[in-house]
Write a protein that holds these residues in place. Sequence first.
Motif, mmCIF file in Angstrom:
data_model
loop_
_atom_site.group_PDB
_atom_site.id
_atom_site.type_symbol
_atom_site.label_atom_id
_atom_site.label_comp_id
_atom_site.label_asym_id
_atom_site.label_seq_id
_atom_site.Cartn_x
_atom_site.Cartn_y
_atom_site.Cartn_z
ATOM 1 N N ASP A 151 56.093 43.100 -6.636
ATOM 2 C CA ASP A 151 55.910 41.819 -7.306
ATOM 3 C C ASP A 151 55.708 40.695 -6.292
ATOM 4 O O ASP A 151 54.899 39.795 -6.513
ATOM 5 C CB ASP A 151 57.092 41.497 -8.214
ATOM 6 C CG ASP A 151 57.165 42.424 -9.423
ATOM 7 O OD1 ASP A 151 56.124 43.015 -9.780
ATOM 8 O OD2 ASP A 151 58.257 42.560 -9.993
ATOM 9 N N GLU A 152 56.453 40.734 -5.185
ATOM 10 C CA GLU A 152 56.293 39.714 -4.151
ATOM 11 C C GLU A 152 54.887 39.776 -3.553
ATOM 12 O O GLU A 152 54.214 38.763 -3.408
ATOM 13 C CB GLU A 152 57.332 39.883 -3.040
ATOM 14 C CG GLU A 152 57.182 38.860 -1.918
ATOM 15 C CD GLU A 152 58.121 39.079 -0.746
ATOM 16 O OE1 GLU A 152 58.217 38.148 0.078
ATOM 17 O OE2 GLU A 152 58.743 40.153 -0.625
ATOM 18 N N VAL A 153 54.452 40.987 -3.230
ATOM 19 C CA VAL A 153 53.135 41.155 -2.602
ATOM 20 C C VAL A 153 52.020 40.780 -3.583
ATOM 21 O O VAL A 153 51.144 39.973 -3.261
ATOM 22 C CB VAL A 153 52.947 42.602 -2.086
ATOM 23 C CG1 VAL A 153 51.561 42.782 -1.492
ATOM 24 C CG2 VAL A 153 54.020 42.954 -1.062
ATOM 25 N N VAL A 166 56.007 40.019 4.188
ATOM 26 C CA VAL A 166 56.426 40.348 2.826
ATOM 27 C C VAL A 166 56.862 41.809 2.782
ATOM 28 O O VAL A 166 56.339 42.652 3.512
ATOM 29 C CB VAL A 166 55.311 40.068 1.788
ATOM 30 C CG1 VAL A 166 55.034 38.577 1.680
ATOM 31 C CG2 VAL A 166 54.038 40.820 2.107
ATOM 32 N N SER A 167 57.820 42.081 1.930
ATOM 33 C CA SER A 167 58.360 43.428 1.805
ATOM 34 C C SER A 167 57.407 44.307 0.998
ATOM 35 O O SER A 167 57.058 43.979 -0.141
ATOM 36 C CB SER A 167 59.719 43.389 1.113
ATOM 37 O OG SER A 167 60.148 44.705 0.818
ATOM 38 N N GLY A 226 52.226 39.048 -6.246
ATOM 39 C CA GLY A 226 52.392 37.705 -6.797
ATOM 40 C C GLY A 226 51.800 36.602 -5.941
ATOM 41 O O GLY A 226 51.676 35.463 -6.399
ATOM 42 N N LEU A 227 51.429 36.919 -4.701
ATOM 43 C CA LEU A 227 50.798 35.901 -3.853
ATOM 44 C C LEU A 227 49.405 35.592 -4.377
ATOM 45 O O LEU A 227 48.718 36.476 -4.894
ATOM 46 C CB LEU A 227 50.685 36.409 -2.407
ATOM 47 C CG LEU A 227 51.988 36.542 -1.621
ATOM 48 C CD1 LEU A 227 51.718 37.247 -0.298
ATOM 49 C CD2 LEU A 227 52.605 35.180 -1.384
ATOM 50 N N ASP A 257 58.702 45.437 -2.395
ATOM 51 C CA ASP A 257 58.713 44.479 -3.500
ATOM 52 C C ASP A 257 57.270 44.212 -3.946
ATOM 53 O O ASP A 257 56.638 43.251 -3.536
ATOM 54 C CB ASP A 257 59.393 43.179 -3.059
ATOM 55 C CG ASP A 257 59.606 42.212 -4.213
ATOM 56 O OD1 ASP A 257 58.987 42.393 -5.290
ATOM 57 O OD2 ASP A 257 60.390 41.258 -4.026
ATOM 58 N N ARG A 307 53.309 35.018 6.865
ATOM 59 C CA ARG A 307 54.536 35.425 6.172
ATOM 60 C C ARG A 307 54.648 36.947 6.203
ATOM 61 O O ARG A 307 53.660 37.650 5.976
ATOM 62 C CB ARG A 307 54.469 34.944 4.728
ATOM 63 C CG ARG A 307 55.719 35.231 3.926
ATOM 64 C CD ARG A 307 55.579 34.840 2.476
ATOM 65 N NE ARG A 307 55.324 33.410 2.324
ATOM 66 C CZ ARG A 307 55.058 32.838 1.157
ATOM 67 N NH1 ARG A 307 54.998 33.549 0.055
ATOM 68 N NH2 ARG A 307 54.839 31.538 1.093
#
Length: 149
Positions: free
Chosen positions: A118-120, A112-113, A122-123, A116, A110
């Motif tokens: 939180d996206e990184v 990921v940005s 949050g994994l 972001d 995947r």
Amino acid sequence: MTGLIQVVGGAVVDSLAQPSMLLVARRSAPEKLAGLWEFPGGKVEPGEGPEAALCRELGEELGIEVRLGAELPAHSPHGWPLNDRASMRVWFAEILEGEPEPLEDHDELRWVSLADRDEVLGLPWIPADFPIVRELLAALSVPAACGRP
């Protein structure tokens, strides 16, 4: 630290000059790590340099050829501790050739940005990789210029 297993990992980004996306890999094995995210890479073989090992591992695991950038500095001369027997060194890398696909040890890749957090963060990362992820995000953050927001 004699006998320490040296592991290498790739922080594969869309561009070494202006990274905005990070390629992450989800483990498929062993069972205790299956489903967790990590930096792709692997063990340095006897007689092999760490950079050569990383290029080899990314080719084997993802089917890509890369250009390596800077190493992400660790707080130890031996790299980032993974456990009491192994440590990992991580380099930034960008793809020169090939389309990444999970060939070995992973069931999903995947992008990921990096903007972001939180996206990184949050994994569900492999626990040993999580401090490296935090350090990578800190290394890529650009502070505001003096007197500017």
